[in-house]
Design a protein around this motif. Structure first.
Motif, PDB file in Angstrom:
ATOM      1  N   THR A  69       0.813  -1.204   0.000  1.00  0.00           N
ATOM      2  CA  THR A  69       0.000   0.000   0.000  1.00  0.00           C
ATOM      3  C   THR A  69       0.854   1.264   0.000  1.00  0.00           C
ATOM      4  O   THR A  69       0.551   2.219  -0.696  1.00  0.00           O
ATOM      5  N   VAL A  70       1.904   1.265   0.830  1.00  0.00           N
ATOM      6  CA  VAL A  70       2.761   2.449   0.953  1.00  0.00           C
ATOM      7  C   VAL A  70       4.235   2.070   0.994  1.00  0.00           C
ATOM      8  O   VAL A  70       4.594   0.968   1.422  1.00  0.00           O
ATOM      9  N   PHE A  71       5.054   3.022   0.546  1.00  0.00           N
ATOM     10  CA  PHE A  71       6.484   2.959   0.795  1.00  0.00           C
ATOM     11  C   PHE A  71       6.709   3.557   2.178  1.00  0.00           C
ATOM     12  O   PHE A  71       6.026   4.516   2.558  1.00  0.00           O
ATOM     13  N   CYS A  72       7.656   3.012   2.920  1.00  0.00           N
ATOM     14  CA  CYS A  72       8.035   3.580   4.206  1.00  0.00           C
ATOM     15  C   CYS A  72       9.548   3.656   4.242  1.00  0.00           C
ATOM     16  O   CYS A  72      10.235   2.671   3.937  1.00  0.00           O
ATOM     17  N   ALA A  73      10.088   4.828   4.595  1.00  0.00           N
ATOM     18  CA  ALA A  73      11.529   5.064   4.611  1.00  0.00           C
ATOM     19  C   ALA A  73      11.969   5.493   6.004  1.00  0.00           C
ATOM     20  O   ALA A  73      11.223   6.184   6.706  1.00  0.00           O
ATOM     21  N   VAL A  74      13.187   5.082   6.396  1.00  0.00           N
ATOM     22  CA  VAL A  74      13.739   5.495   7.688  1.00  0.00           C
ATOM     23  C   VAL A  74      14.931   6.412   7.471  1.00  0.00           C
ATOM     24  O   VAL A  74      15.686   6.273   6.519  1.00  0.00           O
ATOM     25  N   ARG A  75      15.059   7.353   8.407  1.00  0.00           N
ATOM     26  CA  ARG A  75      16.111   8.373   8.355  1.00  0.00           C
ATOM     27  C   ARG A  75      16.991   8.231   9.587  1.00  0.00           C
ATOM     28  O   ARG A  75      16.509   8.128  10.706  1.00  0.00           O
ATOM     29  N   SER A  76      18.286   8.255   9.386  1.00  0.00           N
ATOM     30  CA  SER A  76      19.237   8.106  10.478  1.00  0.00           C
ATOM     31  C   SER A  76      19.337   9.387  11.298  1.00  0.00           C
ATOM     32  O   SER A  76      19.188  10.488  10.777  1.00  0.00           O
ATOM     33  N   GLY A  77      19.595   9.209  12.598  1.00  0.00           N
ATOM     34  CA  GLY A  77      19.846  10.340  13.473  1.00  0.00           C
ATOM     35  C   GLY A  77      18.636  11.175  13.800  1.00  0.00           C
ATOM     36  O   GLY A  77      18.757  12.352  14.120  1.00  0.00           O
ATOM     37  N   SER A  78      17.454  10.582  13.757  1.00  0.00           N
ATOM     38  CA  SER A  78      16.239  11.332  14.055  1.00  0.00           C
ATOM     39  C   SER A  78      15.163  10.383  14.559  1.00  0.00           C
ATOM     40  O   SER A  78      15.366   9.186  14.641  1.00  0.00           O
ATOM     41  N   SER A  79      14.015  10.929  14.877  1.00  0.00           N
ATOM     42  CA  SER A  79      12.855  10.108  15.225  1.00  0.00           C
ATOM     43  C   SER A  79      11.829  10.178  14.101  1.00  0.00           C
ATOM     44  O   SER A  79      10.639  10.005  14.323  1.00  0.00           O
ATOM     45  N   THR A  80      12.313  10.410  12.887  1.00  0.00           N
ATOM     46  CA  THR A  80      11.436  10.603  11.740  1.00  0.00           C
ATOM     47  C   THR A  80      11.559   9.474  10.722  1.00  0.00           C
ATOM     48  O   THR A  80      12.649   9.037  10.392  1.00  0.00           O
ATOM     49  N   CYS A  81      10.405   9.043  10.243  1.00  0.00           N
ATOM     50  CA  CYS A  81      10.343   8.199   9.058  1.00  0.00           C
ATOM     51  C   CYS A  81       9.366   8.892   8.114  1.00  0.00           C
ATOM     52  O   CYS A  81       8.834   9.958   8.434  1.00  0.00           O
ATOM     53  N   ALA A  82       9.141   8.319   6.954  1.00  0.00           N
ATOM     54  CA  ALA A  82       8.211   8.935   6.008  1.00  0.00           C
ATOM     55  C   ALA A  82       7.473   7.849   5.242  1.00  0.00           C
ATOM     56  O   ALA A  82       8.022   6.768   5.009  1.00  0.00           O
ATOM     57  N   THR A  83       6.228   8.130   4.866  1.00  0.00           N
ATOM     58  CA  THR A  83       5.442   7.206   4.052  1.00  0.00           C
ATOM     59  C   THR A  83       5.013   7.902   2.769  1.00  0.00           C
ATOM     60  O   THR A  83       4.872   9.129   2.715  1.00  0.00           O
ATOM     61  N   SER A  84       4.814   7.084   1.731  1.00  0.00           N
ATOM     62  CA  SER A  84       4.390   7.608   0.441  1.00  0.00           C
ATOM     63  C   SER A  84       3.619   6.542  -0.321  1.00  0.00           C
ATOM     64  O   SER A  84       4.059   5.401  -0.404  1.00  0.00           O
ATOM     65  N   PRO A  85       2.471   6.894  -0.923  1.00  0.00           N
ATOM     66  CA  PRO A  85       1.755   5.920  -1.746  1.00  0.00           C
ATOM     67  C   PRO A  85       2.381   5.718  -3.123  1.00  0.00           C
ATOM     68  O   PRO A  85       2.179   4.694  -3.749  1.00  0.00           O
ATOM     69  N   ASP A  86       3.190   6.709  -3.576  1.00  0.00           N
ATOM     70  CA  ASP A  86       3.714   6.671  -4.936  1.00  0.00           C
ATOM     71  C   ASP A  86       5.238   6.797  -5.055  1.00  0.00           C
ATOM     72  O   ASP A  86       5.782   6.716  -6.145  1.00  0.00           O
ATOM     73  N   GLY A  87       5.931   7.020  -3.938  1.00  0.00           N
ATOM     74  CA  GLY A  87       7.376   7.179  -3.960  1.00  0.00           C
ATOM     75  C   GLY A  87       7.846   8.578  -4.303  1.00  0.00           C
ATOM     76  O   GLY A  87       9.044   8.840  -4.324  1.00  0.00           O
ATOM     77  N   LEU A  88       6.918   9.496  -4.556  1.00  0.00           N
ATOM     78  CA  LEU A  88       7.274  10.873  -4.905  1.00  0.00           C
ATOM     79  C   LEU A  88       6.739  11.893  -3.908  1.00  0.00           C
ATOM     80  O   LEU A  88       7.349  12.939  -3.703  1.00  0.00           O
ATOM     81  N   ASN A  89       5.604  11.622  -3.306  1.00  0.00           N
ATOM     82  CA  ASN A  89       4.974  12.527  -2.348  1.00  0.00           C
ATOM     83  C   ASN A  89       5.004  11.871  -0.974  1.00  0.00           C
ATOM     84  O   ASN A  89       4.380  10.832  -0.770  1.00  0.00           O
ATOM     85  N   TRP A  90       5.729  12.492  -0.030  1.00  0.00           N
ATOM     86  CA  TRP A  90       6.030  11.882   1.254  1.00  0.00           C
ATOM     87  C   TRP A  90       5.393  12.631   2.407  1.00  0.00           C
ATOM     88  O   TRP A  90       5.300  13.854   2.394  1.00  0.00           O
ATOM     89  N   THR A  91       4.957  11.868   3.422  1.00  0.00           N
ATOM     90  CA  THR A  91       4.421  12.424   4.662  1.00  0.00           C
ATOM     91  C   THR A  91       5.328  11.972   5.792  1.00  0.00           C
ATOM     92  O   THR A  91       5.594  10.775   5.942  1.00  0.00           O
ATOM     93  N   LEU A  92       5.803  12.932   6.594  1.00  0.00           N
ATOM     94  CA  LEU A  92       6.667  12.595   7.728  1.00  0.00           C
ATOM     95  C   LEU A  92       5.858  11.941   8.831  1.00  0.00           C
ATOM     96  O   LEU A  92       4.712  12.331   9.104  1.00  0.00           O
ATOM     97  N   ARG A  93       6.449  10.955   9.467  1.00  0.00           N
ATOM     98  CA  ARG A  93       5.848  10.222  10.588  1.00  0.00           C
ATOM     99  C   ARG A  93       6.849  10.209  11.732  1.00  0.00           C
ATOM    100  O   ARG A  93       8.030  10.518  11.552  1.00  0.00           O
ATOM    101  N   THR A  94       6.404   9.788  12.923  1.00  0.00           N
ATOM    102  CA  THR A  94       7.269   9.794  14.096  1.00  0.00           C
ATOM    103  C   THR A  94       7.549   8.379  14.577  1.00  0.00           C
ATOM    104  O   THR A  94       6.628   7.610  14.842  1.00  0.00           O
ATOM    105  N   LEU A  95       8.835   8.062  14.693  1.00  0.00           N
ATOM    106  CA  LEU A  95       9.280   6.796  15.280  1.00  0.00           C
ATOM    107  C   LEU A  95       9.337   6.956  16.800  1.00  0.00           C
ATOM    108  O   LEU A  95       9.337   8.073  17.311  1.00  0.00           O
TER     109      LEU A  95
END
Length: 168
Positions: A69-95
């Motif tokens: 359903t979604v792509f989910c990406a993790v970012r180092s050195g933060s409490s942030t990840c991001a989700t996207s339905p298409d890989g181009l438009n991202w919404t920040l989320r909280t780890l």
């Protein structure tokens, strides 16, 4: 990019948009989704040849996974990840914590993210709501993958851990 139909013979694919480093790639929703490290660039391609550029919040994006359903990406050195339905438009989320998030995988039920140089992990059914988890050792966890519902995480040293749920 480089492309191969069999993993043996490789050819040059298309040219990714200009960025510092391309650090993460996965396939889902009919496209390859690539994320850049130390920039705001992301890109998708249906074939590895023609790439469409997108924008993601700046950061050290190390890993991306697709759950159907979604792509989910993790970012180092933060409490942030991001989700996207298409890989181009991202919404920040909280780890659940700020960590050196290094890798993420989907096992058919949950995402599981692992952090480097710790025993920190987290699981999520959707990439939005996350629960803190603990790996069996505090060490340099490098990568996580899944097959047939089982996660396997590896370290820089000779350790690995397996889990069917990302919890135990």
């Amino acid at each position: 990019s480089a492309i191969s139909r069999d993993g043996v013979k490789w050819g040059i694919g298309g040219t990714l948009p200009s960025a510092n480093y391309w650090a993460a790639i996965t396939y889902g929703n009919g496209v390859f989704c690539a994320l850049s490290f130390q920039s705001t660039k992301c890109a998708t391609s249906p074939d590895g040849i023609t790439w469409t550029e997108g924008v993601i919040d700046p950061g050290d994006w190390y890993s991306v996974a697709w759950n159907g359903t979604v792509f989910c990406a993790v970012r180092s050195g933060s409490s942030t990840c991001a989700t996207s339905p298409d890989g181009l438009n991202w919404t920040l989320r909280t780890l659940p914590s700020s960590a050196s998030w290094f890798s993420i995988a989907w096992n058919g039920s949950v995402f599981c993210a692992i952090a480097y140089s710790s025993s920190t992990a987290a699981t999520s059914p959707d990439g939005i709501t996350w629960t803190a988890r603990t790996l069996p050792l505090s060490t340099s966890w490098r990568s996580i993958a899944s097959k047939s519902g089982v996660f396997c995480a590896v370290t820089d040293s000779s350790y690995c851990a397996i889990s069917s749920d990302g919890i135990t």
